[in-house]
Design an enzyme around this catalytic site. Sequence first.
Site, PDB file in Angstrom:
ATOM      1  N   GLU A 122       0.816  -0.948   0.041  1.00  0.00           N
ATOM      2  CA  GLU A 122       0.168  -0.144  -0.034  1.00  0.00           C
ATOM      3  C   GLU A 122       0.690   1.648  -0.207  1.00  0.00           C
ATOM      4  OE1 GLU A 122      -3.021   0.771  -0.397  1.00  0.00           O
ATOM      5  OE2 GLU A 122      -2.346   3.010  -0.224  1.00  0.00           O
ATOM      6  N   CYS A 150     -11.913   5.277  -1.095  1.00  0.00           N
ATOM      7  CA  CYS A 150     -13.000   4.832  -0.918  1.00  0.00           C
ATOM      8  C   CYS A 150     -13.206   5.068   0.718  1.00  0.00           C
ATOM      9  CB  CYS A 150     -13.433   3.129  -1.042  1.00  0.00           C
ATOM     10  SG  CYS A 150     -15.461   3.024  -0.304  1.00  0.00           S
ATOM     11  N   GLY A 172     -20.214  18.365 -14.486  1.00  0.00           N
ATOM     12  CA  GLY A 172     -20.135  17.101 -14.657  1.00  0.00           C
ATOM     13  C   GLY A 172     -21.514  16.632 -13.573  1.00  0.00           C
ATOM     14  N   GLU A 196     -23.427  14.135  -5.032  1.00  0.00           N
ATOM     15  CA  GLU A 196     -23.542  13.960  -4.029  1.00  0.00           C
ATOM     16  C   GLU A 196     -23.068  15.394  -3.882  1.00  0.00           C
ATOM     17  OE1 GLU A 196     -23.589   8.994  -3.428  1.00  0.00           O
ATOM     18  OE2 GLU A 196     -21.235  10.430  -3.114  1.00  0.00           O
ATOM     19  N   HIS A 255     -45.463  -3.433   7.342  1.00  0.00           N
ATOM     20  CA  HIS A 255     -45.877  -2.636   7.227  1.00  0.00           C
ATOM     21  C   HIS A 255     -45.718  -2.043   9.051  1.00  0.00           C
ATOM     22  CE1 HIS A 255     -49.249   0.589   6.572  1.00  0.00           C
ATOM     23  NE2 HIS A 255     -49.862   0.090   7.960  1.00  0.00           N
TER      24      HIS A 255
HETATM   25  P1  NAI Z   1     -19.667   9.830 -13.636  1.00  0.00           P
HETATM   26  O1  NAI Z   1     -19.270   9.480 -14.500  1.00  0.00           O
HETATM   27  O2  NAI Z   1     -20.596   9.275 -12.605  1.00  0.00           O
HETATM   28  O3  NAI Z   1     -19.787  11.666 -14.086  1.00  0.00           O
HETATM   29  C1  NAI Z   1     -19.244  12.618 -15.122  1.00  0.00           C
HETATM   30  C2  NAI Z   1     -19.920  13.539 -15.664  1.00  0.00           C
HETATM   31  O4  NAI Z   1     -19.640  14.278 -16.439  1.00  0.00           O
HETATM   32  C3  NAI Z   1     -21.399  12.264 -17.026  1.00  0.00           C
HETATM   33  O5  NAI Z   1     -22.568  13.437 -16.532  1.00  0.00           O
HETATM   34  C4  NAI Z   1     -20.218  12.807 -17.572  1.00  0.00           C
HETATM   35  O6  NAI Z   1     -21.489  13.117 -19.357  1.00  0.00           O
HETATM   36  C5  NAI Z   1     -19.673  13.977 -17.164  1.00  0.00           C
HETATM   37  N1  NAI Z   1     -19.357  15.240 -18.241  1.00  0.00           N
HETATM   38  C6  NAI Z   1     -17.829  14.511 -18.791  1.00  0.00           C
HETATM   39  N2  NAI Z   1     -17.173  15.327 -19.350  1.00  0.00           N
HETATM   40  C7  NAI Z   1     -17.645  16.571 -19.546  1.00  0.00           C
HETATM   41  C8  NAI Z   1     -17.136  17.622 -19.451  1.00  0.00           C
HETATM   42  N3  NAI Z   1     -16.394  18.206 -20.059  1.00  0.00           N
HETATM   43  N4  NAI Z   1     -18.419  19.100 -19.148  1.00  0.00           N
HETATM   44  C9  NAI Z   1     -19.637  18.798 -18.538  1.00  0.00           C
HETATM   45  N5  NAI Z   1     -19.486  17.171 -17.709  1.00  0.00           N
HETATM   46  C10 NAI Z   1     -18.905  16.385 -19.033  1.00  0.00           C
HETATM   47  O7  NAI Z   1     -17.662  10.214 -12.482  1.00  0.00           O
HETATM   48  P2  NAI Z   1     -17.790  10.451 -11.535  1.00  0.00           P
HETATM   49  O8  NAI Z   1     -18.881  11.410 -11.106  1.00  0.00           O
HETATM   50  O9  NAI Z   1     -16.835  11.887 -11.878  1.00  0.00           O
HETATM   51  O10 NAI Z   1     -17.846   9.853 -10.489  1.00  0.00           O
HETATM   52  C11 NAI Z   1     -16.836   8.729 -11.080  1.00  0.00           C
HETATM   53  C12 NAI Z   1     -16.938   7.553 -10.931  1.00  0.00           C
HETATM   54  O11 NAI Z   1     -16.881   7.361  -9.591  1.00  0.00           O
HETATM   55  C13 NAI Z   1     -18.153   7.016 -11.367  1.00  0.00           C
HETATM   56  O12 NAI Z   1     -17.808   5.844 -11.942  1.00  0.00           O
HETATM   57  C14 NAI Z   1     -19.144   6.410 -10.069  1.00  0.00           C
HETATM   58  O13 NAI Z   1     -20.063   5.968  -9.834  1.00  0.00           O
HETATM   59  C15 NAI Z   1     -18.178   6.452  -8.616  1.00  0.00           C
HETATM   60  N6  NAI Z   1     -18.806   7.060  -7.650  1.00  0.00           N
HETATM   61  C16 NAI Z   1     -19.355   6.833  -6.915  1.00  0.00           C
HETATM   62  C17 NAI Z   1     -20.371   7.238  -6.050  1.00  0.00           C
HETATM   63  C18 NAI Z   1     -21.793   6.000  -5.277  1.00  0.00           C
HETATM   64  O14 NAI Z   1     -22.152   4.827  -6.221  1.00  0.00           O
HETATM   65  N7  NAI Z   1     -22.049   6.639  -4.861  1.00  0.00           N
HETATM   66  C19 NAI Z   1     -20.226   7.720  -5.351  1.00  0.00           C
HETATM   67  C20 NAI Z   1     -19.337   8.721  -6.297  1.00  0.00           C
HETATM   68  C21 NAI Z   1     -18.432   8.643  -7.298  1.00  0.00           C
END
Ligand code: NAI
Length: 465
Positions: A32, A41, A179, A186, A444
Site C-alpha cells: 500500500e 473509498c 459533471g 452528492e 407495515h
Molecule cells: P460519472 O461518470 O458518474 O459522471 C461524470 C459526468 O460528467 C457525466 O455525466 C458526464 O457526461 C459529464 N462530463 C464529462 N465530461 C464533461 C465535460 N467536459 N463537461 C461537462 N460534463 C462532462 O463520474 P463522477 O461523478 O466523477 O464519478 C466517478 C466514479 O466514481 C463513477 O464511476 C461513480 O460511479 C463513482 N462514484 C460512485 C459513488 C456512489 O456509488 N455513490 C459516489 C461517487 C463516485
Amino acid sequence: MSYDLIVIGTGPGGYVCAIRAAQLGLKVAVVEKRSTHGGTCLNVGCIPSKALLHASHSFAEAKHGFAEMGIEVSPSLDLPKMQAFKREGVKGNVDGVAYLLKKNKIDTVFGTGRIVKSGQVSVTDRNGETQTLEAKAIVIATGSDVTRLPNIEIDEKRIVSSTGALELPAVPRKLLVVGAGVIGLELGSVWKRLGSEVLVIEYLDRILPGMDREVAKAFQRILEKQGIAFRLQSKVAAVETGRSGVVAKVEPAAGGVAESIEADVVLVAVGRVPYIEGLGLAEAGVALDAKKRILVDGHFQTSTSGVFAIGDVIAGPMLAHKAEDEGIAVAEIIAGKAGHVNYDVIPNVIYTSPEVASVGKTEEELKSAGVAYNVGKFPFTANGRAKSIRATEGFVKILADATTDRVLGVHIIGPSAGELIAEAAVLMEFSGSAEDLARTCHAHPTFSEAVKEAALAVASRAIHL
Ligand code: NAI
C-alpha cells in the site's frame, strides 16, 4: 520474502481479496502506497462523503424540516467540527481494515509496488528504499484517479476534485460543479445544504448518464426544487483563477459563444480513470485495452501469467462493491475454487436526499435489446410510512419480462432507496419474478411496501393506488 499472493492496493477490492485469500489458507502480503488502508473509498471517497452527506442533511433538516414537526431550533454551522466528525468516521474505518488484515495474519508492506515480472514485486518506501517480494500470484487492485480536463488544473483549493471538495475550509458562496454524475450531485448536495449556491454544468442533455432516463428526469426536478441549478449540453472550456475566486468559460457542448461564470470554487467531477502509474505494466507485459484499462479474461487473469487485476483498473462500473466482489472471486480462483461475479446484478446507489438506487436493466437498455417488458410503478405519496413522515418524493419502478415475469431491473428514488434496493438484488440473484416479490409479505408500515406495491403494479393490481 515469498508469498502465495501479493495484492497491490488495499482499497475495497484489494483488502477484501487479501482477507478472502487468507481465509482459504494462502500466505498473503499487501502493498500500500498511502499510510492508511482502504484506498480512495475509505480515505477520500465513499466514507468521508457519506459522513458529510449525513451531517449536512441533518443540518438542513434542523433548518427547514424540524419546525413542521414542532421542533423549534436555530442551528448554526461549525464546519471544522463537522470535518472532525468526518475524519473520525474515516479513522474508524481505516483502523478497522488494519485490524482485519492483522487478524488474518496478512503482511503489510507500505510503499509503491512495481511488477518486475511474473512472480516478483518490488516495493519502494518513502525513504527510497526498495525491497523485492516473491509470490506465486499477484493481484493488481490499484483503483482509479480523477479524470482531468485539458486547460483546467486541479489545485484542490479553488479548482477541486472530490478530494478537495471534501476538505473545503469554508462554505463557498458559489460552487460550480462540472459533471452531473454521482460525485457532482452528492457533493453538490452537501455544499448546497450548507449554504452554497450550486450550478452544475453537464456535457450531455441529461444528468446521470447510464441511469434510467425517467428516474434521472424526476431526480433532476427534485434537485432543482432543492435549489441546485443545471446547465445541460454545456461544457467548461477554461477556468481562470483570481485572488478571490474563479471565472469559468462555459460554452454550449456543440461549440458556440462562451459565457463567463464566476464562482468561489469549481468542482471537476467528470469521471475517473484507472490508476496504473509506476506499476511497470508495459515492462511486465500486462496489456491494456483502448481505454487504458487492464485487459483481463473471465478469470481476472491479465496477459502476463500469474498476474491478475480487479476493481477500477479493469472494465465495468467503478464501484467499491463491484471491486469487493471481484476481490473475493479472484482470491477463490487463485485458491483453485470457482469464483464468480454476476455483473447483471450490481446495485448502484446515489446518497442524496432522497436517495436514488437501481439494479439491473434500464428501460432504454431493454428497448434497445428488443426485450418485451412490463412496468410496475408505485409512488411514495401512496406509501403509509412515507406519508407519515412527509418523505413522499419519488417512486419505485420495476421492469419485468413480458413473457416470464422475471424481474430485469428495479429503479428507486425515495427514502432509504439505497437499503431498499438490496431486496431487489437478492430477488434478481435468484431469477425471481415480479409475482414472487408481490407475494412476499412486507412489514407495515415500511418504505419496502412501495417495492411490493410496484411488483403488484407490474400486473396492474397495486392495492393503494
Ligand atoms: P460519472 O461518470 O458518474 O459522471 C461524470 C459526468 O460528467 C457525466 O455525466 C458526464 O457526461 C459529464 N462530463 C464529462 N465530461 C464533461 C465535460 N467536459 N463537461 C461537462 N460534463 C462532462 O463520474 P463522477 O461523478 O466523477 O464519478 C466517478 C466514479 O466514481 C463513477 O464511476 C461513480 O460511479 C463513482 N462514484 C460512485 C459513488 C456512489 O456509488 N455513490 C459516489 C461517487 C463516485
